[in-house]
Scaffold this motif. Structure first.
Motif, PDB file in Angstrom:
ATOM      1  N   CYS A 112      10.288  25.524  12.253  1.00 15.56           N
ATOM      2  CA  CYS A 112      10.417  25.312  10.808  1.00 15.56           C
ATOM      3  C   CYS A 112      11.704  24.555  10.520  1.00 15.56           C
ATOM      4  O   CYS A 112      12.794  24.994  10.895  1.00 15.56           O
ATOM      5  CB  CYS A 112      10.420  26.652  10.079  1.00 15.56           C
ATOM      6  N   THR A 113      11.599  23.416   9.853  1.00 15.95           N
ATOM      7  CA  THR A 113      12.791  22.619   9.547  1.00 15.95           C
ATOM      8  C   THR A 113      13.640  23.269   8.450  1.00 15.95           C
ATOM      9  O   THR A 113      14.794  22.893   8.272  1.00 15.95           O
ATOM     10  CB  THR A 113      12.409  21.182   9.146  1.00 15.95           C
ATOM     11  N   VAL A 114      13.066  24.236   7.736  1.00 14.77           N
ATOM     12  CA  VAL A 114      13.901  25.006   6.802  1.00 14.77           C
ATOM     13  C   VAL A 114      14.895  25.840   7.609  1.00 14.77           C
ATOM     14  O   VAL A 114      16.102  25.827   7.353  1.00 14.77           O
ATOM     15  CB  VAL A 114      13.046  25.928   5.903  1.00 14.77           C
ATOM     16  N   ASP A 115      14.392  26.562   8.605  1.00 14.21           N
ATOM     17  CA  ASP A 115      15.257  27.388   9.460  1.00 14.21           C
ATOM     18  C   ASP A 115      16.299  26.522  10.174  1.00 14.21           C
ATOM     19  O   ASP A 115      17.491  26.850  10.217  1.00 14.21           O
ATOM     20  CB  ASP A 115      14.422  28.119  10.511  1.00 14.21           C
ATOM     21  N   LEU A 116      15.836  25.425  10.762  1.00 16.18           N
ATOM     22  CA  LEU A 116      16.742  24.549  11.507  1.00 16.18           C
ATOM     23  C   LEU A 116      17.848  23.994  10.613  1.00 16.18           C
ATOM     24  O   LEU A 116      19.019  23.975  10.988  1.00 16.18           O
ATOM     25  CB  LEU A 116      15.962  23.400  12.143  1.00 16.18           C
ATOM     26  N   SER A 117      17.461  23.546   9.425  1.00 14.38           N
ATOM     27  CA  SER A 117      18.457  22.936   8.527  1.00 14.38           C
ATOM     28  C   SER A 117      19.451  23.970   8.024  1.00 14.38           C
ATOM     29  O   SER A 117      20.629  23.661   7.815  1.00 14.38           O
ATOM     30  CB  SER A 117      17.762  22.234   7.355  1.00 14.38           C
ATOM     31  N   LYS A 118      19.004  25.216   7.827  1.00 10.65           N
ATOM     32  CA  LYS A 118      19.935  26.263   7.386  1.00 10.65           C
ATOM     33  C   LYS A 118      20.985  26.541   8.454  1.00 10.65           C
ATOM     34  O   LYS A 118      22.125  26.880   8.139  1.00 10.65           O
ATOM     35  CB  LYS A 118      19.169  27.542   7.048  1.00 10.65           C
ATOM     36  N   GLN A 119      20.603  26.382   9.717  1.00  7.57           N
ATOM     37  CA  GLN A 119      21.548  26.637  10.802  1.00  7.57           C
ATOM     38  C   GLN A 119      22.404  25.419  11.122  1.00  7.57           C
ATOM     39  O   GLN A 119      23.587  25.555  11.428  1.00  7.57           O
ATOM     40  CB  GLN A 119      20.789  27.084  12.052  1.00  7.57           C
TER      41      GLN A 119
END
Length: 444
Positions: A112-119
């Motif tokens: 998920c690019t949401v998860d990746l971008s948050k990190q």
């Protein structure tokens, strides 16, 4: 190998949505090696808000292929690849649902690019695809269409890959095949929940209560807990083994029960209720000229003859509302820029209007019943208030019960009130669609 994917769905109830457009880019980490973009006839109506958002209407899809006609192509282009999507749990769930209807168990790993971008980009103001792309200077087009969003996700993913210099994060966030899809136990839980207003209770394997929530749709909200991203969602997905519920019919009653039961039980995943839900109060005060004025004050205490508000803006908005509703004179509102001016009304007339505001919107010293929606047709919920203090709640079917305090007291479930309970009730009584109230000790 990655399959960058975006799906536009018809919207609708959980597990009843259909895919109406899909775009997939097979990406080897360096370049696109295959792609598939297609409108799909979902064989169901598109929700109006979805049509407005995407520009896709039912007429556009009548001649499009049905999902079973493209299912093999989707299997082939995603074979051996990790599905990458923004909010991957949604796209993956919708895709698996379509294949399940065909009797096929579709499984892929997902990122998920949401998860990746948050990190990798924690400083971003928002991690929505549109705002994230804009802040990073990623060119986008055809937003809320599958191809436009898939390309934006691909560009974002390339950037995230380059930012992951130690190559650890992608490994850490790699999801199991069923992430974003309900486990068999979770599916059983959700299917047995009602789409009704009420309070739900989540328990762990030891039978300990770990979370209490209120909602207008119990089934939908619990499903969101099981499919959302975020720290709370992950904890509930891991630990929840049973969900109980109590329908209330009334949203106000659900809010009160959640507050009081959370305060009493202190489930480990609930934020403990704040000491005060309000920050400002309004109440009547008589000035040296004899006028009773309504004054906003910042306060941590809510006296029973005052009204509470969760901010200065909310308090000011209320004064503007009652100024018009009761045709209040400027002298009736403390701090009004025209407070020195007087209308044709006498002091007594001005004061009577001011007190009418409190009579309508305050529970001070009243014996009253708040009536709201019941759990089923012909039933109504009630909250009994005596001398301005909440006594309890219950449900009635017969009109004669409503005006009889001893009967209400015999059938109600006791509920202890405090300042926050008074604030919650006052807030609902100020709404445009406020519940009905019956004063049991009206003034002669």
């Amino acid at each position: 190998m990655y399959a960058i994917l975006d799906i536009e769905s018809t919207g609708g109830k959980y597990n009843e949505e259909g895919i109406m457009e899909i775009a997939i880019y097979r990406f080897d980490g360096h370049q696109i090696v295959d792609q598939f973009i297609c409108l799909i006839n979902p064989e169901r109506e598109i929700q109006p808000f979805v049509s407005k958002l995407t520009g896709i209407n039912n007429a556009m899809l009548r001649s499009a292929p049905k999902f079973h006609e493209v299912a093999k192509r989707i299997v082939e282009i995603t074979e051996g690849a990790v599905i990458v999507a923004h909010n991957a749990q949604f796209d993956y769930r919708i895709l698996r649902t379509e294949y399940r209807r065909l009797g096929y168990d579709y499984q892929r790993k997902t990122l998920c690019t949401v998860d990746l971008s948050k990190q990798l980009i924690p400083e971003a103001e928002s991690h929505s695809l549109g705002k994230l792309a804009r802040s990073l200077g990623i060119a986008t087009s055809d937003r809320h269409r599958a191809n436009g969003d898939a390309l934006a996700t691909l560009k974002l993913f390339k950037l995230l890959l380059s930012k992951d210099t130690d190559k650890k994060i992608i490994t850490e966030v790699m999801r199991e095949e069923t992430h974003g899809e309900l486990s068999p136990n979770q599916l059983d839980i959700v299917l047995n929940l009602p789409s009704e207003t009420g309070v739900y209770y989540m328990y762990d394997k030891d039978g300990d209560l770990i979370f209490i929530g209120k909602t207008k749709n119990i089934k939908k909200r619990v499903n969101q807990h099981f499919t959302n991203v975020g720290s709370l969602a992950r904890k509930l997905q891991k630990d929840t083994k049973k969900v109980a519920y109590e329908t209330t019919g009334s949203e106000l009653l659900a809010v009160l029960k959640e507050y009081l039961e959370t305060f009493k039980n202190k489930p480990k995943y609930n934020n403990n209720p704040r000491k005060k839900l309000f920050s400002h109060i309004i109440g009547p005060e008589q000035n040296d000229s004899g006028y009773i004025t309504l004054k906003i004050e910042k306060s941590k205490s809510l006296r029973i003859d005052k009204m509470g508000f969760n901010g200065l803006v909310s308090a000011k908005s209320f004064l503007e509302k009652v100024r018009s509703e009761f045709e209040l004179c400027p002298c009736s509102i403390e701090g009004d820029k025209n407070q020195g001016a007087h209308d044709k009304d006498t002091v007594e007339e001005c004061n009577a209007k001011t007190l009418s505001v409190m009579e309508k919107y305050s529970t001070y010293a009243k014996d009253m019943v708040i009536l709201d929606r019941g759990r089923e047709t012909g039933e109504r919920s009630f909250i009994l208030i005596k001398s301005g203090v909440v006594q309890g709640y219950g449900h009635v079917e017969l009109n004669y019960q409503i005006n009889n305090i001893p009967i209400l007291e015999s059938i109600m479930t006791p509920m202890s009130g405090d300042e926050n309970v008074t604030f919650i009730i006052q807030s609902f009584l100020r709404k445009n669609n406020a519940p009905k109230t019956i004063v049991l000790n009206p003034k002669p």
